[in-house]
Design an enzyme around this catalytic site. Structure first.
Site, PDB file in Angstrom:
ATOM      1  N   CYS A 157       0.726  -1.078   0.136  1.00  0.00           N
ATOM      2  CA  CYS A 157       0.100  -0.094   0.057  1.00  0.00           C
ATOM      3  C   CYS A 157       0.782   1.187  -0.178  1.00  0.00           C
ATOM      4  CB  CYS A 157      -0.781  -0.124   1.370  1.00  0.00           C
ATOM      5  SG  CYS A 157       0.017  -0.437   2.890  1.00  0.00           S
ATOM      6  N   ARG A 207       3.930 -19.540   4.132  1.00  0.00           N
ATOM      7  CA  ARG A 207       4.951 -18.442   4.139  1.00  0.00           C
ATOM      8  C   ARG A 207       6.097 -18.355   3.277  1.00  0.00           C
ATOM      9  NH1 ARG A 207       5.279 -15.237   8.710  1.00  0.00           N
ATOM     10  NH2 ARG A 207       3.691 -16.414   9.643  1.00  0.00           N
ATOM     11  N   ASP A 266      -6.936  -8.993  12.497  1.00  0.00           N
ATOM     12  CA  ASP A 266      -6.421 -10.030  11.636  1.00  0.00           C
ATOM     13  C   ASP A 266      -7.620 -11.061  11.591  1.00  0.00           C
ATOM     14  OD1 ASP A 266      -3.957  -9.245  11.464  1.00  0.00           O
ATOM     15  OD2 ASP A 266      -3.171 -10.599  12.957  1.00  0.00           O
ATOM     16  N   GLU A 269      -2.658 -16.563  10.048  1.00  0.00           N
ATOM     17  CA  GLU A 269      -3.161 -15.186   9.594  1.00  0.00           C
ATOM     18  C   GLU A 269      -3.388 -15.252   8.255  1.00  0.00           C
ATOM     19  OE1 GLU A 269      -1.241 -11.715  10.565  1.00  0.00           O
ATOM     20  OE2 GLU A 269      -1.796 -10.825   8.613  1.00  0.00           O
ATOM     21  N   ASN A 300      -6.177  -9.236   6.851  1.00  0.00           N
ATOM     22  CA  ASN A 300      -6.333  -8.354   7.839  1.00  0.00           C
ATOM     23  C   ASN A 300      -6.706  -7.125   7.308  1.00  0.00           C
ATOM     24  OD1 ASN A 300      -4.162  -6.783   6.944  1.00  0.00           O
ATOM     25  ND2 ASN A 300      -2.785  -7.720   8.134  1.00  0.00           N
ATOM     26  N   CYS A 312      -6.077  -0.147   5.038  1.00  0.00           N
ATOM     27  CA  CYS A 312      -5.798  -0.819   4.033  1.00  0.00           C
ATOM     28  C   CYS A 312      -6.189  -2.417   4.600  1.00  0.00           C
ATOM     29  CB  CYS A 312      -4.171  -0.802   3.564  1.00  0.00           C
ATOM     30  SG  CYS A 312      -3.208  -1.662   5.084  1.00  0.00           S
ATOM     31  N   ARG A 317      -2.234 -17.699   1.168  1.00  0.00           N
ATOM     32  CA  ARG A 317      -2.805 -18.081   2.559  1.00  0.00           C
ATOM     33  C   ARG A 317      -4.061 -18.543   2.445  1.00  0.00           C
ATOM     34  NH1 ARG A 317       0.493 -14.996   7.231  1.00  0.00           N
ATOM     35  NH2 ARG A 317       2.560 -15.701   6.271  1.00  0.00           N
TER      36      ARG A 317
HETATM   37  P1  ATP Z   1       2.208 -13.114   9.898  1.00  0.00           P
HETATM   38  O1  ATP Z   1       2.139 -12.599  11.401  1.00  0.00           O
HETATM   39  O2  ATP Z   1       1.814 -14.368   9.550  1.00  0.00           O
HETATM   40  O3  ATP Z   1       3.953 -13.249   9.683  1.00  0.00           O
HETATM   41  P2  ATP Z   1       2.011 -10.481   8.755  1.00  0.00           P
HETATM   42  O4  ATP Z   1       1.448  -9.655  10.090  1.00  0.00           O
HETATM   43  O5  ATP Z   1       3.333 -10.321   8.632  1.00  0.00           O
HETATM   44  O6  ATP Z   1       1.669 -12.025   9.036  1.00  0.00           O
HETATM   45  P3  ATP Z   1       0.826  -8.598   7.091  1.00  0.00           P
HETATM   46  O7  ATP Z   1       2.040  -7.834   7.270  1.00  0.00           O
HETATM   47  O8  ATP Z   1      -0.461  -8.167   7.953  1.00  0.00           O
HETATM   48  O9  ATP Z   1       1.392 -10.346   7.800  1.00  0.00           O
HETATM   49  O10 ATP Z   1       0.479  -8.823   5.542  1.00  0.00           O
HETATM   50  C1  ATP Z   1      -0.646  -8.918   5.084  1.00  0.00           C
HETATM   51  C2  ATP Z   1      -1.155 -10.142   4.606  1.00  0.00           C
HETATM   52  O11 ATP Z   1      -0.240 -10.847   3.443  1.00  0.00           O
HETATM   53  C3  ATP Z   1      -1.402 -11.283   5.567  1.00  0.00           C
HETATM   54  O12 ATP Z   1      -2.581 -11.420   6.173  1.00  0.00           O
HETATM   55  C4  ATP Z   1      -0.800 -12.528   4.593  1.00  0.00           C
HETATM   56  O13 ATP Z   1      -2.160 -12.858   3.823  1.00  0.00           O
HETATM   57  C5  ATP Z   1      -0.134 -12.062   3.447  1.00  0.00           C
HETATM   58  N1  ATP Z   1       1.573 -12.731   3.957  1.00  0.00           N
HETATM   59  C6  ATP Z   1       2.161 -11.942   4.867  1.00  0.00           C
HETATM   60  N2  ATP Z   1       3.517 -12.326   4.964  1.00  0.00           N
HETATM   61  C7  ATP Z   1       3.339 -13.299   4.004  1.00  0.00           C
HETATM   62  C8  ATP Z   1       4.370 -14.532   3.757  1.00  0.00           C
HETATM   63  N3  ATP Z   1       5.404 -14.504   3.916  1.00  0.00           N
HETATM   64  N4  ATP Z   1       3.897 -15.249   2.779  1.00  0.00           N
HETATM   65  C9  ATP Z   1       2.425 -15.522   2.259  1.00  0.00           C
HETATM   66  N5  ATP Z   1       1.675 -14.346   2.784  1.00  0.00           N
HETATM   67  C10 ATP Z   1       2.024 -13.388   3.392  1.00  0.00           C
HETATM   68 ZN    ZN Z   2      -1.157  -2.210   3.681  1.00  0.00          ZN
HETATM   69 MG    MG Z   3       4.985 -11.497   9.017  1.00  0.00          MG
END
Ligand code: ATP
Ligand code: ZN
Ligand code: MG
Length: 532
Positions: free
Chosen positions: A306, A347, A420, A439, A442, A468, A475
């Site tokens: 974003c 991940r 989340d 997760e 979110n 956002c 996922r």
């Molecule tokens: P987590 O706590 O599981 O690492 P995050 O808090 O880092 O997640 P955000 O930064 O909120 O995740 O990213 C928004 C979205 O992007 C997540 O809800 C997930 O769907 C996706 N996402 C984030 N990191 C990854 C990753 N390493 N692989 C796949 N999808 C991801």
């Molecule tokens: Zn964002």
């Molecule tokens: Mg993360």
């Protein structure tokens, strides 16, 4: 936090004795009134604890809190003295020096000694004392002092959170839906049947069958959640100049997870001759050799997706006609170095996401969030029929008061923060254990976290907020497969309808692919179910 220092004011000529006699009154005015303005509590303001006037110098010991800080207090003292001494005695102020500056903290924190202005750091009885070098009037006028305080405050806040990135409170969860949990890891199945192939750590090629499923899910999400709410598609860049990350805060907050990009030093191919020759003869390339031909990194790869939205509106003045602004981007991947946490497609280092962004007045931003929340719940519950839950998470940087909301009943979600969405991954273990949940997406509202540094303004001076929401495609699909399995008869009706909307692509089956006999058999089983 307490700040102390000795302010040395050099005057243009020695003080006459009447002026010295005026001093107690001036100090009284400063202490009782002027140095207390702008702070509600005395300890947040500034106090002159000792003073001394002698020939052409005035020396004051000052103790302050963080609302009227030492730098601000010093400049206020200067103002008052310049006025009274100037009008009455024609004495000017030559020089302002702040010495013996100490920042006294109730916690143990570490801070880089390489920072300008920092002379030394000592620790005793759980307190940290940071000593600064001498500061002059120009230093006091720069926001450096303020930024140092901000750095210290952020470090203290982080400390209070005890290394936790966020504080988690359950808001709502679905009914228990899964009677016979699937114990196989869908990540493993996908690899075994050859629908995905690992190119490098945390990075996969998705063959047409998996791409087909991802696309069906994305389209379903767009049709059910994003488009009915009026969001419009934009295409955001996926490589951002460093300045953008400085403003969003990502470089300060998560630099350890960011992937950077460098440009070549030269566009002249002949300058690469040595390296090219070496590749010809040695048939290899050493990253260290390559590095010599590259400039230092000037970009970072899409992290939150974003960032370009806030950048776009930088310095713009918006009026009510175009507010709220509602966009989404799904034009390319995000990159994150996840170190040891990498697993399957859940991940990864390179992932795909539909990023929904919006901008408006606080009440607009909250209302959009609420509508999205409703649609997300419908999507998880009625469309995908998942076992899900949602939680209010407060990242450490939003925590203001030092008191985190613990009680679910008292949670106010109309303040900056994140919700989340999580799905249970049965293959990982029982639903009772938090570590078996993933997760998947979110929604955040940021308050002015981005509109402030990017100076996004409203023409009537109203406050603007942003929000956002990230839908991580891998996922969501993984969660669906983990809960429903690979038998299409168990898939939710609406999803299946989208999967069936176009012919299912062919899987790669060849002499050596998928690699194992078991993989081939499994693939045949999966394919047989897809025959419609
Ligand atoms: P987590 O706590 O599981 O690492 P995050 O808090 O880092 O997640 P955000 O930064 O909120 O995740 O990213 C928004 C979205 O992007 C997540 O809800 C997930 O769907 C996706 N996402 C984030 N990191 C990854 C990753 N390493 N692989 C796949 N999808 C991801
Ligand atoms: Zn964002
Ligand atoms: Mg993360």
């Amino acid at each position: 936090m307490i700040l102390t220092g000795t302010l040395e004011i050099t005057l243009s000529k020695p003080l006459p004795s009447e002026a010295i006699n005026d001093m107690p009154k001036i100090v009284e005015f400063l202490n009782e009134d002027y140095l207390k303005r702008g702070a509600r509590r005395v300890e947040d303001a500034a106090t002159i604890t000792e003073f001394n006037a002698n020939l052409n110098t005035i020396i004051m010991k000052i103790k302050t809190g963080t609302k009227v800080r030492l730098d601000e207090a010093s400049l206020r003292v200067k103002n008052v003295l310049a006025n009274s001494m100037g009008n009455k005695y024609r004495i000017g102020i030559r020089k302002l020096a702040l010495k013996d500056v100490k920042v006294i903290l109730d916690t143990k924190i570490s801070i880089s000694l390489k920072l300008p202005f920092i002379k030394g750091i000592t620790e005793a009885n759980g307190k940290t004392i940071i000593e600064l070098t001498e500061l002059y009037e120009d230093d006091l006028k720069r926001p450096l002092f303020l930024r140092l305080m901000q750095l210290i405050e952020e470090k203290e806040k982080r400390m209070k959170w005890g290394g936790k990135a966020e504080h988690w409170v359950l808001l709502k969860n679905s009914d228990i839906r899964i009677q016979k949990p699937i114990t196989m890891d869908p990540n493993k199945i996908l690899e075994e049947i050859g629908w995905i192939k690992r190119m490098s750590i945390g990075q996969w090629l998705y063959t047409p069958p998996l791409t087909h499923l991802l696309n069906a899910l994305k389209k379903l999400f767009l049709d059910e959640v994003v488009k009915p709410l009026g969001f419009q598609e934009a295409i955001f860049p996926k490589m951002y100049p460093l300045e953008v990350g400085l403003k969003t805060g990502h470089l300060k907050g998560v630099i350890n997870s960011i992937v950077f990009a460098s440009l070549p030093k030269s566009y002249d191919l002949s300058e690469f001759e040595e390296l090219i020759d070496s590749m010809y003869v040695m048939d290899s390339i050493e990253p260290e050799d390559l590095q010599k031909y590259l400039k230092p990194p000037t970009y970072f790869l899409c992290f939150a997706q974003c960032e370009p939205f806030y950048w776009f509106f930088e310095n713009e003045i918006l009026d009510d006609n175009i507010l709220p602004i509602k966009w989404f981007d799904m034009s390319g991947p995000s990159f994150r170095w996840e170190s040891g946490g990498i697993h399957g497609i859940e991940r990864v280092i390179e992932f795909h996401r539909i990023e929904v962004v919006w901008l408006g007045k606080p009440e607009q931003v909250i209302e959009i969030r609420n509508k999205l929340l409703e649609r997300y719940e419908y999507f998880m519950d009625k469309i995908l029929e998942l076992e899900w839950r949602m939680a209010w998470v407060t990242p450490w940087f939003y925590e203001q008061s030092g008191v985190v909301q613990e009680e679910v009943k008292s949670i106010n979600i109309d303040v900056p923060g994140t919700i989340d969405f999580e799905a249970w991954l049965p293959y990982k273990g029982p639903r009772e254990d938090n570590k078996n949940w993933l997760e998947i997406g979110n929604i955040s509202i940021h308050g002015t976290k981005f509109t402030e540094p990017f100076r996004v303004k409203h023409n009537k001076g109203d406050i603007l907020w942003t929000g956002c929401s990230g839908f991580g495609s891998e996922r969501w699909l993984l969660a669906l497969l983990a809960q429903k399995g690979f038998d299409v008869n168990d898939w939710p009706k609406k999803f299946l309808e989208y999967v069936k909307a176009s012919p299912f692509p062919r899987s790669v089956i060849s002499v050596s692919y998928p690699r194992t006999k078991e993989g081939k058999e499994l693939l045949n089983q999966v394919i047989s179910k897809l025959n419609w």
